[in-house]
Motif scaffolding. Structure first.
Motif, PDB file in Angstrom:
ATOM      1  N   PRO A   1      17.174  -7.647   3.612  1.00  0.00           N
ATOM      2  CA  PRO A   1      16.754  -9.198   3.184  1.00  0.00           C
ATOM      3  C   PRO A   1      15.333  -9.540   3.659  1.00  0.00           C
ATOM      4  O   PRO A   1      15.091  -9.281   4.969  1.00  0.00           O
ATOM      5  CB  PRO A   1      17.688 -10.080   3.349  1.00  0.00           C
ATOM      6  N   ILE A   2      14.550 -10.208   3.055  1.00  0.00           N
ATOM      7  CA  ILE A   2      13.259 -10.706   3.501  1.00  0.00           C
ATOM      8  C   ILE A   2      13.602 -11.989   4.284  1.00  0.00           C
ATOM      9  O   ILE A   2      14.210 -12.696   3.951  1.00  0.00           O
ATOM     10  CB  ILE A   2      12.280 -11.069   2.206  1.00  0.00           C
ATOM     11  N   THR A   3      12.960 -11.973   5.462  1.00  0.00           N
ATOM     12  CA  THR A   3      13.066 -13.064   6.388  1.00  0.00           C
ATOM     13  C   THR A   3      11.924 -13.993   6.754  1.00  0.00           C
ATOM     14  O   THR A   3      12.023 -15.174   7.275  1.00  0.00           O
ATOM     15  CB  THR A   3      13.831 -12.680   7.730  1.00  0.00           C
ATOM     16  N   GLY A   4      10.767 -13.599   6.318  1.00  0.00           N
ATOM     17  CA  GLY A   4       9.527 -14.170   6.066  1.00  0.00           C
ATOM     18  C   GLY A   4       8.251 -13.658   5.598  1.00  0.00           C
ATOM     19  O   GLY A   4       8.627 -12.583   4.935  1.00  0.00           O
ATOM     20  N   ARG A   5       7.374 -13.913   5.922  1.00  0.00           N
ATOM     21  CA  ARG A   5       6.028 -13.450   5.389  1.00  0.00           C
ATOM     22  C   ARG A   5       4.796 -13.631   6.154  1.00  0.00           C
ATOM     23  O   ARG A   5       4.695 -14.894   6.943  1.00  0.00           O
ATOM     24  CB  ARG A   5       5.962 -14.217   3.957  1.00  0.00           C
ATOM     25  N   TYR A   6       4.038 -12.685   6.263  1.00  0.00           N
ATOM     26  CA  TYR A   6       2.678 -12.805   6.841  1.00  0.00           C
ATOM     27  C   TYR A   6       1.604 -12.691   5.886  1.00  0.00           C
ATOM     28  O   TYR A   6       1.615 -11.988   4.906  1.00  0.00           O
ATOM     29  CB  TYR A   6       2.588 -11.766   7.984  1.00  0.00           C
ATOM     30  N   SER A   7       0.693 -13.664   5.952  1.00  0.00           N
ATOM     31  CA  SER A   7      -0.473 -13.779   5.034  1.00  0.00           C
ATOM     32  C   SER A   7      -1.562 -12.662   5.396  1.00  0.00           C
ATOM     33  O   SER A   7      -1.661 -12.457   6.639  1.00  0.00           O
ATOM     34  CB  SER A   7      -1.197 -14.984   4.961  1.00  0.00           C
ATOM     35  N   SER A   8      -2.349 -12.159   4.682  1.00  0.00           N
ATOM     36  CA  SER A   8      -3.551 -11.359   5.015  1.00  0.00           C
ATOM     37  C   SER A   8      -4.521 -12.141   5.950  1.00  0.00           C
ATOM     38  O   SER A   8      -4.708 -13.236   5.673  1.00  0.00           O
ATOM     39  CB  SER A   8      -4.451 -10.727   3.719  1.00  0.00           C
ATOM     40  N   GLY A   9      -4.780 -11.586   7.119  1.00  0.00           N
ATOM     41  CA  GLY A   9      -5.674 -12.168   7.998  1.00  0.00           C
ATOM     42  C   GLY A   9      -5.029 -12.686   9.098  1.00  0.00           C
ATOM     43  O   GLY A   9      -5.528 -12.844  10.113  1.00  0.00           O
ATOM     44  N   ASP A  10      -3.558 -12.605   9.149  1.00  0.00           N
ATOM     45  CA  ASP A  10      -2.597 -13.175  10.286  1.00  0.00           C
ATOM     46  C   ASP A  10      -2.855 -11.831  11.173  1.00  0.00           C
ATOM     47  O   ASP A  10      -2.834 -10.818  10.931  1.00  0.00           O
ATOM     48  CB  ASP A  10      -1.404 -13.429   9.799  1.00  0.00           C
ATOM     49  N   TYR A  11      -2.804 -12.315  12.546  1.00  0.00           N
ATOM     50  CA  TYR A  11      -2.560 -11.342  13.619  1.00  0.00           C
ATOM     51  C   TYR A  11      -1.121 -11.351  13.999  1.00  0.00           C
ATOM     52  O   TYR A  11      -0.515 -12.485  14.145  1.00  0.00           O
ATOM     53  CB  TYR A  11      -3.273 -11.781  14.892  1.00  0.00           C
ATOM     54  N   LEU A  12      -0.508 -10.025  14.583  1.00  0.00           N
ATOM     55  CA  LEU A  12       0.845 -10.025  15.113  1.00  0.00           C
ATOM     56  C   LEU A  12       0.659  -8.741  16.106  1.00  0.00           C
ATOM     57  O   LEU A  12      -0.075  -7.912  16.140  1.00  0.00           O
ATOM     58  CB  LEU A  12       1.544  -9.760  14.110  1.00  0.00           C
ATOM     59  N   TYR A  13       1.784  -8.880  16.836  1.00  0.00           N
ATOM     60  CA  TYR A  13       2.182  -7.538  17.847  1.00  0.00           C
ATOM     61  C   TYR A  13       3.142  -6.788  16.884  1.00  0.00           C
ATOM     62  O   TYR A  13       4.160  -7.486  16.278  1.00  0.00           O
ATOM     63  CB  TYR A  13       2.584  -8.337  19.221  1.00  0.00           C
ATOM     64  N   TYR A  14       3.305  -5.462  17.092  1.00  0.00           N
ATOM     65  CA  TYR A  14       4.008  -4.476  16.516  1.00  0.00           C
ATOM     66  C   TYR A  14       4.342  -3.479  17.378  1.00  0.00           C
ATOM     67  O   TYR A  14       3.404  -2.977  18.049  1.00  0.00           O
ATOM     68  CB  TYR A  14       3.840  -4.211  15.026  1.00  0.00           C
ATOM     69  N   THR A  15       5.603  -2.581  16.821  1.00  0.00           N
ATOM     70  CA  THR A  15       5.757  -1.349  17.599  1.00  0.00           C
ATOM     71  C   THR A  15       6.306  -0.480  16.218  1.00  0.00           C
ATOM     72  O   THR A  15       7.165  -0.922  15.550  1.00  0.00           O
ATOM     73  CB  THR A  15       7.022  -1.579  18.343  1.00  0.00           C
ATOM     74  N   PRO A  16       5.421   0.553  15.932  1.00  0.00           N
ATOM     75  CA  PRO A  16       6.021   1.611  15.095  1.00  0.00           C
ATOM     76  C   PRO A  16       7.291   2.054  15.115  1.00  0.00           C
ATOM     77  O   PRO A  16       7.622   2.207  16.236  1.00  0.00           O
ATOM     78  CB  PRO A  16       4.710   2.642  14.843  1.00  0.00           C
ATOM     79  N   VAL A  17       8.088   2.068  14.117  1.00  0.00           N
ATOM     80  CA  VAL A  17       9.618   2.650  14.014  1.00  0.00           C
ATOM     81  C   VAL A  17       9.712   3.837  13.226  1.00  0.00           C
ATOM     82  O   VAL A  17      10.798   4.526  13.255  1.00  0.00           O
ATOM     83  CB  VAL A  17      10.497   1.439  13.943  1.00  0.00           C
TER      84      VAL A  17
END
Length: 69
Positions: free
Chosen positions: A44-60
């Motif tokens: 399920p979708i739990t949220g949304r990031y808009s284009s231009g937002d910055y975030l930290y991530y780890t590829p899985v």
């Protein structure tokens, strides 16, 4: 004893490489990217990031990433 130290060194090196976080910016032609509970469209979708937002991530794998806000 040397084998154990070598094994532990390799193990910790592999763990640190897999746990590396990256900092990135969302860029999606739709204007947003959905955040899901797991790595797949069946989750399920739990949220949304808009284009231009910055975030930290780890590829899985397979184009999916674990996101940290």
């Amino acid at each position: 004893m040397k084998r154990i130290i070598l094994l532990l060194t390799v193990l910790f090196t592999v763990m640190s490489v897999n746990a590396q976080q990256y900092y990135g910016r969302v860029s999606d032609p739709d204007g947003y990217t959905n955040i899901r509970k797991g790595p797949g469209l069946k989750y399920p979708i739990t949220g949304r990031y808009s284009s231009g937002d910055y975030l930290y991530y780890t590829p899985v794998g397979n184009g999916w990433a674990k996101v940290y806000s």
